[in-house]
Design an enzyme around this catalytic site. Structure first.
Site, PDB file in Angstrom:
ATOM      1  N   GLY A 186       0.812  -1.207   0.000  1.00  0.00           N
ATOM      2  CA  GLY A 186       0.000   0.000   0.000  1.00  0.00           C
ATOM      3  C   GLY A 186       0.845   1.255   0.000  1.00  0.00           C
ATOM      4  N   ASN A 187       2.011   1.202   0.685  1.00  0.00           N
ATOM      5  CA  ASN A 187       2.893   2.362   0.737  1.00  0.00           C
ATOM      6  C   ASN A 187       3.654   2.574  -0.563  1.00  0.00           C
ATOM      7  OD1 ASN A 187       2.186   2.989   3.362  1.00  0.00           O
ATOM      8  ND2 ASN A 187       3.790   1.729   4.261  1.00  0.00           N
ATOM      9  N   LYS A 200      -4.898  -4.492  12.038  1.00  0.00           N
ATOM     10  CA  LYS A 200      -4.546  -4.081  10.677  1.00  0.00           C
ATOM     11  C   LYS A 200      -4.806  -2.587  10.490  1.00  0.00           C
ATOM     12  CE  LYS A 200      -3.761  -4.473   6.204  1.00  0.00           C
ATOM     13  NZ  LYS A 200      -2.399  -4.704   5.690  1.00  0.00           N
ATOM     14  N   LYS A 204       5.201  -9.133   6.519  1.00  0.00           N
ATOM     15  CA  LYS A 204       5.946  -9.469   5.314  1.00  0.00           C
ATOM     16  C   LYS A 204       6.943 -10.588   5.579  1.00  0.00           C
ATOM     17  CE  LYS A 204       5.619  -5.083   2.839  1.00  0.00           C
ATOM     18  NZ  LYS A 204       4.371  -4.700   3.531  1.00  0.00           N
ATOM     19  N   LYS A 223      -2.577  -8.389   3.073  1.00  0.00           N
ATOM     20  CA  LYS A 223      -2.274  -8.613   1.660  1.00  0.00           C
ATOM     21  C   LYS A 223      -1.100  -9.554   1.459  1.00  0.00           C
ATOM     22  CE  LYS A 223       0.452  -5.824   0.347  1.00  0.00           C
ATOM     23  NZ  LYS A 223       1.917  -5.715   0.517  1.00  0.00           N
TER      24      LYS A 223
END
Length: 313
Positions: free
Chosen positions: A10-11, A123, A265, A207
């Site tokens: 998203g970033n 989140k 991640k 995600k």
């Protein structure tokens, strides 16, 4: 040729501090599309996913500002899949013209209705706030809020993905040479009811975990998570911080990473490597090609593959 699942953070699509606007989002997606087109030019077959935290939070705020109760998070997740997927597909078309074929697919992802995450929202979604603003919004709107770096954000439930309902459709498209954009924002969260039907739930799936599941299900040769930092750092924020290059799951298990940013991640990368033995990479969007070539970013590999040369084909 390598099959690569690429997860755009998203970033990477909306950087911190930038206005949440259509123009800003398109500029960043155009940059992302050029980087992805380079991978395609090198002969790699891509399946693309993306984050949606800032966008889904903004849509929720817009619904409330209009004086309505607003749509539930599963519907907002579907909206962001279509919104971001449309712009990404268009910019990929512009960056890599025919004969490439692209398709955006709304993707339902099943979660456990009893997942502990529903009782512990974590989140981050939407814009950043000061601590005072966040606490006011918590009181006024009943939000859960938490620190995200130096700022504060709204947090929502983020259950683990169990099953991608459209996986066979994705496989069919991939086998026909279509570059598929799917599982955006972690996919649309749904639960299975007693009669076998599905219904959406109030959540935003991580995600990276959904993308890792997708990569494993597709038998990907590599799974890349591209964001706004060049690598995973040990001792992040400390004077002795250092970027990690080639690492194993065991190396990462001995380290601590921020729960709201790099932690998911790292866990998604380790899960993918554990399931497949293939490469998982984390790094900057512009370094995608170099990560695959093991010249940039952090590359998570099985211990027995540390000295193996780069990806096939």
């Amino acid at each position: 040729m390598a099959r690569v699942v690429v997860a755009l953070g998203g970033n990477a699509l909306l950087r911190r501090g930038e206005p949440v606007s259509a123009a800003t989002q398109r500029d960043n997606i155009r940059r992302a599309a050029k980087s992805l087109a380079q991978l395609m030019d090198e002969g790699h077959q891509l399946v693309i996913t993306h984050g949606n935290g800032p966008q889904v939070g903004l849509l929720a705020l817009q619904g409330e500002a209009a004086g309505k109760s607003g749509f539930p998070l599963d519907v907002l997740g579907a909206e962001t899949e279509g919104m971001i997927g449309y712009v990404l597909q268009q910019e990929l078309d512009n960056a890599h013209p025919a004969p490439a074929r692209f398709a955006t697919l709304l993707t339902q992802v099943e979660v456990d209705p009893h997942d502990a995450a529903f009782g512990a929202p974590a989140k981050p979604v939407g814009p950043v706030y000061s601590e005072a603003q966040a606490r006011t919004l918590k009181q006024q709107r009943g939000w859960a809020v938490a620190r995200d770096g130096k700022a504060w954000r709204r947090v929502v439930a983020s259950p683990q993905p169990l099953r991608i309902l459209e996986i066979e459709v994705i496989r069919l498209l991939v086998e026909q040479g279509v570059t598929v954009i799917c599982a955006g924002g972690g996919g649309i969260p749904v639960v299975r009811r007693a009669d076998g039907t599905h219904i959406g739930v109030e959540a935003v799936i991580d995600k990276d975990h959904a993308s890792g599941l997708l990569a494993a299900e597709l038998g990907a040769d590599a799974f890349l998570m591209l964001t706004d930092v060049p690598a995973v750092f040990a001792d992040w924020g400390q004077p002795g911080q250092r970027a990690l290059g080639n690492v194993t799951q065991q190396d990462l298990a001995a380290m601590d990473f921020a729960a709201g940013s790099m932690g998911p991640k790292v866990r998604a990368a380790c899960d993918f490597v554990n399931r497949t033995g293939a490469l998982a990479g984390i790094g900057a969007l512009d370094d995608a090609s170099a990560i695959l070539a093991r010249r940039a970013g952090t590359r998570v590999v099985a211990a027995e593959a540390l000295n193996r040369p780069g990806l096939p084909g």
